[in-house]
Motif scaffolding. Structure first.
Motif, PDB file in Angstrom:
ATOM      1  N   ALA A  94      -4.732  48.434  48.782  1.00  8.71           N
ATOM      2  CA  ALA A  94      -3.903  47.506  49.553  1.00  8.71           C
ATOM      3  C   ALA A  94      -4.404  46.102  49.299  1.00  8.71           C
ATOM      4  O   ALA A  94      -5.626  45.849  49.305  1.00  8.71           O
ATOM      5  N   TRP A  95      -3.481  45.178  49.057  1.00 14.23           N
ATOM      6  CA  TRP A  95      -3.809  43.762  48.964  1.00 14.23           C
ATOM      7  C   TRP A  95      -3.490  43.146  50.316  1.00 14.23           C
ATOM      8  O   TRP A  95      -2.393  43.318  50.851  1.00 14.23           O
ATOM      9  N   ILE A  96      -4.469  42.464  50.885  1.00 14.25           N
ATOM     10  CA  ILE A  96      -4.291  41.926  52.239  1.00 14.25           C
ATOM     11  C   ILE A  96      -4.735  40.478  52.291  1.00 14.25           C
ATOM     12  O   ILE A  96      -5.711  40.080  51.657  1.00 14.25           O
ATOM     13  N   GLU A  97      -3.992  39.670  53.041  1.00 15.12           N
ATOM     14  CA  GLU A  97      -4.388  38.279  53.266  1.00 15.12           C
ATOM     15  C   GLU A  97      -5.359  38.187  54.447  1.00 15.12           C
ATOM     16  O   GLU A  97      -5.571  39.156  55.193  1.00 15.12           O
ATOM     17  N   ALA A  98      -5.901  36.985  54.643  1.00 13.57           N
ATOM     18  CA  ALA A  98      -7.024  36.792  55.551  1.00 13.57           C
ATOM     19  C   ALA A  98      -6.694  37.003  57.027  1.00 13.57           C
ATOM     20  O   ALA A  98      -7.596  37.190  57.840  1.00 13.57           O
ATOM     21  N   GLY A  99      -5.416  36.966  57.407  1.00 14.51           N
ATOM     22  CA  GLY A  99      -5.075  37.148  58.810  1.00 14.51           C
ATOM     23  C   GLY A  99      -4.660  38.549  59.190  1.00 14.51           C
ATOM     24  O   GLY A  99      -4.327  38.818  60.353  1.00 14.51           O
ATOM     25  N   VAL A 100      -4.696  39.487  58.244  1.00 20.51           N
ATOM     26  CA  VAL A 100      -4.236  40.855  58.503  1.00 20.51           C
ATOM     27  C   VAL A 100      -5.228  41.592  59.399  1.00 20.51           C
ATOM     28  O   VAL A 100      -6.447  41.483  59.229  1.00 20.51           O
ATOM     29  N   ARG A 101      -4.685  42.358  60.345  1.00 20.72           N
ATOM     30  CA  ARG A 101      -5.496  43.191  61.237  1.00 20.72           C
ATOM     31  C   ARG A 101      -5.422  44.642  60.776  1.00 20.72           C
ATOM     32  O   ARG A 101      -4.489  45.062  60.103  1.00 20.72           O
ATOM     33  N   MET A 189      -7.954  39.864  49.712  1.00 25.43           N
ATOM     34  CA  MET A 189      -8.752  40.817  48.946  1.00 25.43           C
ATOM     35  C   MET A 189      -7.948  42.085  48.713  1.00 25.43           C
ATOM     36  O   MET A 189      -6.979  42.378  49.434  1.00 25.43           O
ATOM     37  N   GLU A 190      -8.365  42.832  47.692  1.00 25.22           N
ATOM     38  CA  GLU A 190      -7.780  44.143  47.443  1.00 25.22           C
ATOM     39  C   GLU A 190      -8.799  45.192  47.841  1.00 25.22           C
ATOM     40  O   GLU A 190      -9.957  45.148  47.406  1.00 25.22           O
ATOM     41  N   ILE A 191      -8.375  46.138  48.687  1.00 30.80           N
ATOM     42  CA  ILE A 191      -9.282  47.146  49.226  1.00 30.80           C
ATOM     43  C   ILE A 191      -8.791  48.537  48.857  1.00 30.80           C
ATOM     44  O   ILE A 191      -7.594  48.772  48.669  1.00 30.80           O
ATOM     45  N   GLY A 192      -9.716  49.479  48.769  1.00 32.77           N
ATOM     46  CA  GLY A 192      -9.365  50.852  48.474  1.00 32.77           C
ATOM     47  C   GLY A 192      -8.898  51.599  49.708  1.00 32.77           C
ATOM     48  O   GLY A 192      -9.320  51.320  50.832  1.00 32.77           O
ATOM     49  N   LEU A 193      -8.001  52.556  49.494  1.00 34.02           N
ATOM     50  CA  LEU A 193      -7.522  53.464  50.539  1.00 34.02           C
ATOM     51  C   LEU A 193      -7.949  54.877  50.193  1.00 34.02           C
ATOM     52  O   LEU A 193      -8.264  55.180  49.033  1.00 34.02           O
ATOM     53  N   VAL A 194      -7.964  55.749  51.175  1.00 32.63           N
ATOM     54  CA  VAL A 194      -8.408  57.134  50.949  1.00 32.63           C
ATOM     55  C   VAL A 194      -7.301  58.106  51.354  1.00 32.63           C
ATOM     56  O   VAL A 194      -6.484  57.806  52.228  1.00 32.63           O
ATOM     57  N   PRO A 195      -7.269  59.286  50.726  1.00 34.16           N
ATOM     58  CA  PRO A 195      -6.198  60.254  51.004  1.00 34.16           C
ATOM     59  C   PRO A 195      -6.435  61.053  52.282  1.00 34.16           C
ATOM     60  O   PRO A 195      -6.683  62.262  52.254  1.00 34.16           O
ATOM     61  N   VAL A 196      -6.363  60.376  53.404  1.00 36.22           N
ATOM     62  CA  VAL A 196      -6.572  61.009  54.712  1.00 36.22           C
ATOM     63  C   VAL A 196      -5.335  60.760  55.576  1.00 36.22           C
ATOM     64  O   VAL A 196      -4.893  59.615  55.705  1.00 36.22           O
TER      65      VAL A 196
END
Length: 418
Positions: A94-101, A189-196
């Motif tokens: 997921a690519w997320i901007e700085a204000g994302v919760r 930032m771009e962060i990893g997600l998991v298959p859960v």
């Protein structure tokens, strides 16, 4: 044209109608009093705010959860309008901007059968959480959230914008993940997600007379658990107020938090020794969708004042358990919430790409927090506990230093929950 006129988002000064709203946040003990608030709508606004500050102190705020050092004068960059979010199911990212919760990412990822490495509170800002390491609901299974970052967009103090990866600047990429203080304002930032999609989790609640015995059982129980099971115990003086389950109102009780990333039947077997050890006030363990993972902790969602610190321990000596109850239990001079996290598992292993998260040898984490009716008394109470834990302490977790400057002091520019 002045720099404030070049910013696309609104800029507020003291006395403006929106000023107080922009400077408030989840943490109410410390209040920013800047000369300017730049309500950034994107990375370019952040860049212009940094260059326009012209040597003035700068602070950054997304949600205000981690705010501990108030800005007096200078420029406050508010990132809460920067809510861009894109999920790439093929890359599990997921690519997320700085204000994302976190709640936004949890909801978006679930549509693709994925989950982020989020923490206990869904309203916390993602970026600040990860800059401190990120100790999540499934931390023993997947490690720190900072271990799963693939790129970071950052605005430097000179106003330059950079896309940072392990390939183009390994040193900066390492430091931004876990020790981001003073290195720039992270805009995305771009962060990893998991298959859960589901987990076995919830809470076991134990009344005050049985807390010492529960802690001893918990210590032995955590000695041999699979990485898929992440747990903690919180010792809580529950207030007598609406919103608290009636059974817990006015009680001092322990809340065991369980999150198992495996089959429900196996989770039941693993938790059985805890269930049988002491009488229970309440048992909420069940299979649940990851979208309800915040219910495991039930962290308060309303703004309030708080201060706290932590100690990462190499082992859980029986003396530690006695000190926790004696120094921060029901007889403490100020009410203290203490949380004992079981570490290890994937948290102890180095990530594929090195980062700055430290003290991976810690077997447990002790956190202490108090509502700040009397800050000085709370600080003394917390200090006495830390002194007692010192023989086993290997360091501190940056995520849980409330009232301790590391990520948002005046002059430091680093985006996050501050």
């Amino acid at each position: 044209m002045t720099w404030t006129q070049q910013v696309q988002g609104p800029v507020f000064r003291p006395g403006d109608r929106e000023f107080d709203e922009e400077t408030s946040g989840f943490q109410t003990a410390y209040k920013h009093r800047p000369a300017y608030v730049v309500a950034a709508t994107g990375a370019d606004d952040v860049r212009k705010a940094l260059t326009g500050a012209g040597g003035l102190p700068v602070a950054v705020q997304a949600t205000g959860h981690g705010r501990t050092v108030p800005l007096d004068g200078g420029v406050l960059i508010s990132t809460r309008r920067m809510t861009g979010l894109r999920v790439d199911p093929g890359r599990r990212s997921a690519w997320i901007e700085a204000g994302v919760r976190w709640q936004q990412v949890i909801t978006a990822a679930a549509e693709h059968g994925l989950a982020p490495l989020s923490g206990s509170a869904p309203e916390v800002g993602v970026v600040g959480y990860i800059l401190g390491g990120g100790l999540g609901v499934l931390a023993r299974r997947y490690g720190y959230a900072a271990d799963h970052v693939s790129s970071i967009d950052v605005a430097a103090a000179d106003g330059s914008l950079r896309h940072v990866t392990a390939d183009d600047d390994p040193d900066l990429f390492r430091e931004l993940r876990g020790a981001g203080h003073g290195l720039g304002v992270v805009t995305a930032m771009e962060i990893g997600l998991v298959p859960v999609t589901r987990l076995y989790g919830g809470g076991l609640y134990v009344d005050s007379p049985h807390v010492p015995e529960l802690l001893e059982v918990y210590r032995d129980w955590t000695a041999d658990l699979p990485d898929e099971l992440t747990s903690s115990v919180a010792l809580i003086p529950y207030p007598d107020m609406a919103g608290v389950p009636e059974l817990l109102r006015g009680r001092y009780a322990a809340h065991v938090r369980i999150a198992f990333a495996g089959p429900t039947a196996q989770g039941e077997r693993l938790v059985a020794p805890l269930r049988a050890a002491v009488p229970l006030l309440r048992d909420t363990l069940a299979e649940l969708p990851f979208t309800q993972s915040a219910s495991i902790y039930n962290d308060p969602a309303w703004p309030h004042s708080y201060g706290g610190t932590n100690a990462m321990l190499r082992e859980l000596d029986p003396t530690v358990l006695r000190d926790i109850v004696e120094l921060a239990g029901p007889g403490a001079p100020v009410p203290c919430i203490v949380q004992l996290n079981h570490m290890g598992g994937a948290l102890a292993r180095p990530p594929a790409v090195p980062n700055a998260v430290g003290h991976r040898d810690a077997a447990y984490l002790v956190r202490v927090l108090s509502v700040l009716g009397d800050p000085a008394a709370a600080s003394r109470a917390h200090g006495r506990l830390l002194d007692a834990l010192a023989p086993w302490t290997v360091g501190r977790s940056r995520n849980f230093l409330f009232g301790q400057p590391w990520a948002d002091q005046a002059g430091a520019v680093v985006s996050g929950t501050a």
